[in-house]
Motif scaffolding. Structure first.
Motif, short mmCIF file in Angstrom:
data_model
loop_
_atom_site.label_atom_id
_atom_site.label_comp_id
_atom_site.label_asym_id
_atom_site.label_seq_id
_atom_site.Cartn_x
_atom_site.Cartn_y
_atom_site.Cartn_z
N ILE A 148 -1.47 -2.54 -5.37
CA ILE A 148 -1.93 -1.51 -5.29
C ILE A 148 -1.51 -2.04 -7.17
CG2 ILE A 148 -0.52 0.41 -5.95
CD1 ILE A 148 0.49 0.32 -3.61
N LEU A 153 2.23 -4.13 12.00
CA LEU A 153 3.76 -4.91 11.75
C LEU A 153 4.22 -3.60 13.16
CD1 LEU A 153 5.50 -5.28 8.55
CD2 LEU A 153 4.76 -6.46 10.13
N ALA A 154 4.55 -2.11 13.67
CA ALA A 154 4.88 -2.07 14.63
C ALA A 154 3.56 -1.78 15.85
CB ALA A 154 4.24 -0.34 14.50
N ILE A 170 3.43 -3.84 -3.98
CA ILE A 170 3.29 -3.47 -5.08
C ILE A 170 1.96 -4.38 -5.64
CG2 ILE A 170 4.40 -3.06 -7.20
CD1 ILE A 170 6.56 -2.31 -5.83
N LEU A 171 2.38 -5.55 -6.39
CA LEU A 171 1.22 -6.48 -7.52
C LEU A 171 -0.05 -6.02 -6.38
CD1 LEU A 171 1.84 -8.43 -9.05
CD2 LEU A 171 0.99 -10.17 -7.12
N ILE A 222 11.64 -9.95 2.93
CA ILE A 222 11.45 -8.23 2.37
C ILE A 222 10.67 -8.19 1.42
CG2 ILE A 222 11.81 -5.71 3.64
CD1 ILE A 222 12.88 -6.65 5.98
N ILE A 262 5.56 -8.55 5.50
CA ILE A 262 5.71 -6.83 5.46
C ILE A 262 4.63 -6.40 4.18
CG2 ILE A 262 7.48 -6.79 3.35
CD1 ILE A 262 8.22 -4.88 5.39
N PHE A 315 1.25 -1.24 7.55
CA PHE A 315 2.65 -1.29 7.76
C PHE A 315 2.85 -1.36 9.92
CE2 PHE A 315 2.78 0.36 3.22
CZ PHE A 315 3.83 -1.02 3.26
N VAL A 316 1.34 -0.11 10.00
CA VAL A 316 1.38 0.57 10.91
C VAL A 316 1.36 -0.60 11.95
CG1 VAL A 316 -0.45 1.50 12.61
CG2 VAL A 316 0.27 2.70 10.65
N ASN A 347 -4.22 2.78 2.92
CA ASN A 347 -3.37 4.23 3.69
C ASN A 347 -2.47 3.91 4.70
OD1 ASN A 347 -3.14 7.07 3.55
ND2 ASN A 347 -5.34 7.20 3.94
N GLY A 348 -1.76 2.28 5.01
CA GLY A 348 -0.54 2.34 5.46
C GLY A 348 -0.86 1.46 6.60
N THR A 355 7.22 -6.77 0.00
CA THR A 355 7.10 -5.96 -1.15
C THR A 355 6.28 -6.24 -2.59
OG1 THR A 355 9.34 -5.05 -0.07
CG2 THR A 355 8.23 -3.89 -2.34
N VAL A 356 6.44 -7.24 -3.01
CA VAL A 356 6.57 -7.42 -4.25
C VAL A 356 4.61 -8.11 -3.97
CG1 VAL A 356 5.98 -9.76 -5.74
CG2 VAL A 356 8.04 -9.49 -5.39
N GLU A 363 -0.16 -5.05 4.38
CA GLU A 363 -0.87 -3.54 3.76
C GLU A 363 -1.06 -3.97 2.17
OE1 GLU A 363 -0.57 -1.02 4.44
OE2 GLU A 363 -1.14 0.39 3.24
#
Lengths: 370, 507, 347
Positions: free
Chosen positions: C147, C272-273, C144-145, C136, C74, C269-270, C265-266, C140-141, C77
């Protein structure tokens, strides 16, 4: 796996001190390690880490105004931290606290600026509840999607964050725009004083509401049948079904309550701090909630010190930028490393040689469709 | 057979393996001669699997040596063992369900032309092997579409494809009918005639006597002795295996059946893959009797029990418990009717591992008085009653606050039994109640089930262990392909007859 | 095994492609009709579709290589964002050295960006395989890292010597419609199309692919035949990270030419969809990415059309809403690799 834990059962005899050490060693170690890495990054980019950290501490705890700022920053983080931690208990990862918070913030603002003449005793709670309700609905949606279609909440909540950003942008720049002459930016009008949640001295009253919500969340999770159901679903959904718990309902309920907490955080931010809704003012509060929740070991009472710490970093970062000439964003880097070390608790446990308590490990990854 | 003079192909000397808190293997010495079938006997937790996993390179011994074909070897991973001709058929088949037979067989030892994976040659090779050893299988079939018996053949071909001449079979008959088991024994004999040596792991005494050339017994991690199947008896082997005299028969009076408690008619249920698994099943269980459902695993038993307990939707048909239609009722309604359920997979359905024993004891009545008042939990009462049940059901645990995960399999099962038996009950549904637990716990649970029957409870016992069904049941219903093909009184239910019915032929 | 030859060719093609084939034909007809009506807009929208879909395809390839081996990623991004940033910085600073040509600078910068993505893939593998962290949270780590680090080190006012330019493939580029859309693109766009084919071949027709899929479906089966499950997961997650890295440098070195905060801008994640919609296959992902790319291209087109009655924020929501719809409609019907998300433990 079962063999490994054979000895754990005998751990009853260990002293209180030992148990506190076992639960707090990882967060404390994570913060220290992250601070060390932050110092290294500061040093590399040519700043003096000691000066920077001194300024950071001064800016967050230096005087009563600084402490007030820290509490102000910590307040919405307690809410978003509680929201994420609460969802974790049911095995759900609510990355959408951000979106729920935004929706809550703008709805609270709308109730705050559109209704005139209500006494404060009614107006302020009304706005608070309206924001919380908006967040709850916005949280229920991904919960329902997960239950009825199997769409994983991790992605749907992230997508809903982007939708929320667009939606609130539209409202703040369109129908709910501040029409004061001379205003060109996208923002809502200021809320009426009757809807504001005031300060006592330097301390925002919202902070006490946050503490109260932490207690309520704890009570609900550990002292009630609802909490038992939520935790059972989180730890073993199959056993929950076997035990007659309505898993689908519990998932939706958990996401709703999680959204409610986040939405209430948005209300408090609007009513107690910003005074209106303005896009960008709430950036990252929801994402920081993930760090807060994990740093607080997903326990409602752990969330409070975690939020205070992160809040202090945010409160002090301006002072640091001003007097030590260090970009504020270094706090984001430090927070990212805190998150890494808390999540990678094996690293710290290995350094400190402490053991994990049973059931502490968080498990969310069960694939997309389950 | 001239086993004694045949050379030793595999030998372990002083094999020792410790896991945290457990000495799984304690200086085990074992010899395997060329072309023999050595049965390795022991109850669950005796250390058979640990020993075999070390011989197959999955575990590394803490002490001891492994000699293969006269050479001392160090096995770092299964690859090393395979290279020395060791093949293993695991109890849980190690096959990728969505891949074909040929893909599974060649996995890890692929035939390639450049980068390209040569499926065609693999298919031919599998076909040849299946001809040579009489192991009939379609190389292009997808594993998940095959019956378990065929999957087992694929596992054996997998070993032969890697030129295995030492074959370890871990509990291979657990998933077979008696007739299929005999077919397997024939294959095993064929293999030994072609020079393969076999270690056959089991806890079924009859099979040992039927097929083995020699019997080795493990108990509590120690090698306790070798027996000759020609002279040994079931009783002598059982005593060697458990370390004390074992009563092989459950002592029980004749059943006094009463009114029917459970009535199932024409039940149809689908499995996880949306295929019909229960296909028009009908049966009745009366108060005060044990109806044993015998059948090879995977003939719809799981889906049947899950449908009865509200865990799985019913497509059509009807189920009535104590006069109430529960065909589409949720689990809680069924539980509250007085149905106790010992689930097949105790770790998945029966327990919440990180919860304390006390919390697990109230898993399906935490919301009722006296454990809750409205929505407020009475933790003190939960802990108190939990402690009493721990005592009464002889759960071996340091305290009632211990997480369920730290108990042994047998004690976990006792927690479930304690929880389910301490409620008012009319019907007990027990699915594989003693799978994978020690003999002491098995005896305890069997006696508890019979005691419940004598109190007038209707018992539906589902088990893949034919011996368990024949030992406990008053009537035997045989399930095949999602249907009850015949119900027999216990007097009519001979092993041979039930075995034939389990294979689908109506004798 | 011999296939029976009595089935006619068209029937076999229909069986293989079925409704999908029919949709493709309908889409092609639609494109031709629209092209006849308005050449310019059709070409612009289709070119934009290809451009918008490129990072999504790469992101989805990253996702599916990982998930086929059992690792949920995940953090795509974050991998994209970090690679975009580091690739951009490399372009700036290598350019300042003045030693290499513009093309060489861009090439080296792209390699550095890819390596950045791969390194974060390695980090994900370390977290999920060695530390057995929840995957997951591990992803996420990384997000955030990325960003935090890109935000801290970001500076305005950096200049580069340029970005990757379109390469017209000779006469092919002169074909109407098809030429400008397919044969007049910058290099990463071409590479992406090639990678779709390569990954498909590797995944389904090579030893590596067979082993990867086995590890993702049933790791202990792979382990017992001597395949190192941990190593496979490490290697594949790292390689996959390189794909996300390429998606990142596509943004800064090919599409935009500079770096902006949160510029992904996401898309991760898109992606993954897109991967799920494409049922974990490279060609499926490619098709799904084209759909998403088309939605985004239309969004830009709307903004150009002037007579805008829908607020741009609502058009801006489209790709995200589409993602939700796709997830809600297709997750239940497709079957993910069985062992994804579960750390492998021996026995």
């Amino acid at each position: 796996m079962s063999e490994q834990s054979v000895e754990e059962g005998n751990g009853r005899s260990s002293s209180w001190l030992r148990r506190i050490w076992n639960t707090t060693s990882v967060p404390v170690g994570a913060v220290l390690l992250a601070a060390l890495i932050g110092a290294a990054i500061l040093a590399i980019s040519g700043a003096n880490p000691l000066d920077a950290y001194a300024a950071l501490i001064k800016g967050s705890f230096g005087d009563s105004a600084a402490v007030g700022r820290t509490l102000e920053k910590a307040t919405p983080l307690i809410f978003s931290g509680l929201a994420v931690a609460f969802a974790f208990k049911a095995g759900l990862f609510n990355i959408g606290a951000q979106g729920q918070l935004l929706v809550g913030a703008i709805v609270a603002a709308y109730v705050g600026f559109s209704i005139e003449g209500l006494p404060a005793i009614i107006h302020a709670p009304l706005a608070l509840i309206a924001g919380a309700a908006a967040g709850a609905i916005y949280g229920a949606f991904p919960g329902a999607l997960k239950t009825y279609t199997g769409a994983n909440e991790v992605i749907t909540t992230i997508m809903l964050n982007y939708v929320a950003i667009n939606l609130t942008d539209y409202l703040a720049d369109g129908p709910w725009k501040d029409t004061t002459p001379g205003n060109v930016v996208a923002r809502t009008p200021k809320i009426f004083d009757s809807a504001a949640i005031p300060f006592v001295g330097d301390i925002p009253i919202g902070f006490f509401i946050a503490l109260l919500m932490a207690v309520i969340t704890w009570w609900l999770l550990y002292k009630t049948t609802i909490g038992f159901e939520i935790r059972t679903v989180g730890l073993n959904p199959h056993a929950a079904k076997y035990a007659g718990i309505k898993v689908a309902f519990t998932v939706i309920l958990t996401m709703t309550l999680s959204g409610l907490l986040a939405g209430m955080g948005g209300s408090i931010e609007t009513q107690g701090i910003v005074g209106r809704y303005q896009p960008g003012f709430n950036a990252n509060l929801g994402f920081d909630g993930i760090t807060v929740a994990l740093l607080g070991k997903t326990h409602p009472f752990g969330v409070i010190p975690a939020a205070l710490l992160i809040g202090a970093m945010k409160a002090g970062s301006s002072q640091m930028q001003f007097s030590a000439d260090v970009a504020k964003e270094i706090t984001d880097v430090i927070m990212a490393f805190i998150l890494f070390f808390v999540a990678a608790d094996m690293i710290i446990r290995w350094i400190l040689r402490t053991r994990a308590a049973e059931g502490e490990k968080i498990t969310l990854s069960t694939g997309w469709g389950k | 057979m001239i086993i004694k003079d045949a050379p030793i192909v595999l030998e372990t000397k002083g094999m020792t393996k410790r896991f945290p808190g457990v000495l799984a293997n304690d200086h085990v010495d074992l010899k395997l001669h060329k072309g023999e079938i050595l049965a390795l006997l022991g109850e669950n937790g005796a250390g058979k699997s640990t020993l075999m996993n070390m011989i197959y390179g999955l575990y590394h011994p803490d002490e001891g040596e492994i000699w293969i074909k006269g050479e001392k070897v160090r096995l770092n991973d299964p690859g090393d063992a395979i290279a020395r001709g060791v093949g293993m058929v695991h109890q849980h088949f190690q096959l990728v369900p969505v891949m074909t037979v040929a893909e599974n067989v060649m996995l890890g030892a692929e035939i390639t032309r450049g980068l390209y994976l040569d499926q065609r040659t693999a298919v031919t090779k599998v076909h040849e092997l299946s001809m040579q050893y009489g192991l009939e299988v379609d190389p292009t079939a997808v594993i998940e579409d095959l019956p378990v018996g065929t999957q087992q053949r694929v596992e054996i071909i997998k070993a032969l494809y890697r030129n295995a001449d030492i074959l370890i079979l871990d509990e291979p008959t657990a998933v077979l009918t008696p007739q299929e088991a005999h077919e397997l024994f024939r294959i095993m004999n064929d293999l030994t005639e072609q020079g393969v040596s076999i270690i056959f792991i089991t806890h079924k005494l009859k099979e040992v006597l039927a097929v083995a050339d020699r019997v080795g017994v493990l108990r509590g991690g120690k090698y306790v002795g070798t027996a000759d199947p020609k002279t040994a008896t079931e009783a002598s082997l059982a005593e060697l295996m458990v370390g004390r005299k074992v009563i092989l028969q459950v002592d029980k009076a004749k059943a006094q059946p009463g009114e029917p408690v459970l009535k199932v008619s024409d039940l149809v249920v689908k499995d996880d893959r949306d295929q019909i698994a229960v296909d028009g099943l009908s049966l009745e269980v009366h108060a005060g009797e044990i109806l044993g459902v015998a059948g090879v695993q995977g003939n719809g038993q799981r889906e049947f029990v899950e449908a009865l307990t509200g865990l799985r939707p019913v497509v059509s048909g009807k189920a009535v418990i104590a006069g109430q239609d529960i065909t589409h009722a949720p689990p809680r309604t069924i539980t509250e009717l007085g149905v106790a359920h010992i689930p097949e997979d105790r770790e998945k359905h029966g327990l919440v591992m990180p919860y304390t024993l006390a919390d697990n004891m109230v898993l399906n009545r935490y919301y009722q008085k006296p454990y809750a008042n409205g929505i407020i939990l009475n933790q003190e009462k939960i802990d108190q009653d939990g402690a009493a049940l721990v005592e009464k059901y002889d759960v071996r645990t340091p305290s009632v606050y211990t997480p369920a995960s730290s108990l042994s399999g047998g004690n976990k099962q006792k927690v479930i039994v304690a929880r389910e038996f301490s409620r008012e009950m009319k019907l007990l549904i027990a699915n594989q109640p003693t799978r994978g637990i020690d003999v002491g716990s098995i005896e305890f649970i069997h006696n508890q089930i019979v005691a419940q029957r004598d109190e007038g409870v209707a018992v539906l016992l589902v088990s893949a262990e034919l011996d368990e069904v024949l030992g406990l049941a008053d009537r035997v219903a045989v399930i095949f392909d999602g249907r009850i093909v015949k119900t027999l009184s216990i007097a009519e239910a001979t092993r041979e007859r039930v075995g034939l019915l389990m294979a689908g032929s109506d004798a | 095994m011999e296939t029976t030859t009595s089935i006619p060719i068209w029937k076999r093609i229909w069986d293989r492609l079925g409704i999908l084939g029919a949709i493709i034909i309908l889409v092609l007809i639609g494109i031709v009709v629209s092209f006849i009506q308005n050449q310019q807009v059709t070409t612009a929208v289709l070119s934009s579709t290809i451009r918008q879909s490129t990072p999504l395809v790469l992101g989805a390839l990253c996702g599916l290589i990982g998930e086929r081996t059992g690792i949920i990623n995940i953090g795509i991004e974050g991998q994209m964002l970090m690679a975009a940033f580091i690739g951009y910085l490399a372009n700036v600073y290598i350019g300042q050295l003045g030693v290499f040509s513009v093309g060489m600078t861009l090439f080296l910068a792209a390699l550095i960006g890819i390596a950045t993505g791969a390194l974060l893939g390695l980090l994900l593998a370390f977290m999920s395989v060695t530390l057995k962290m929840d995957q997951i949270i591990g992803g996420t780590v990384i997000n955030i890292l990325a960003i935090g680090i890109t935000g801290y080190f970001y500076q305005v006012g950096l200049t580069t010597q340029g970005k990757l330019q379109p390469i017209a493939l000779g006469r092919l580029a002169d074909i109407p419609l098809v030429g400008p859309v397919l044969f007049d693109n910058p290099p990463i766009t071409y590479i992406t199309l090639i990678l779709v084919v390569v990954v498909h071949y590797m995944l389904f027709y090579t030893r590596w692919g067979l082993r990867s899929r086995a590890v993702g479906e049933y790791p202990s089966a792979a382990d017992t035949v001597g395949i190192n499950v941990y190593l496979m997961r490490y290697v594949n997650t790292t390689i996959a990270g390189g794909f996300a890295g390429l998606a990142g440098v596509f943004l800064t070195l090919e599409a935009v030419g500079s770096f902006e905060r949160l510029m992904t801008n996401g898309r991760g994640f898109v992606a993954l969809a897109v991967m799920i919609f494409g049922k974990w296959t490279p060609f499926g992902a490619w098709g799904a990415a084209l759909l998403f790319g088309f939605a985004t291209a239309m969004q830009t087109q709307f903004q150009f059309m002037g007579n805008l009655t829908i607020p741009h924020q609502f058009i801006g929501m489209l790709p995200y809403l589409l993602t939700i719809v796709v997830l809600a409609g297709f997750v239940g019907r497709s079957r993910p690799p069985a062992a994804e998300g579960i750390p492998y433990e021996k026995e």
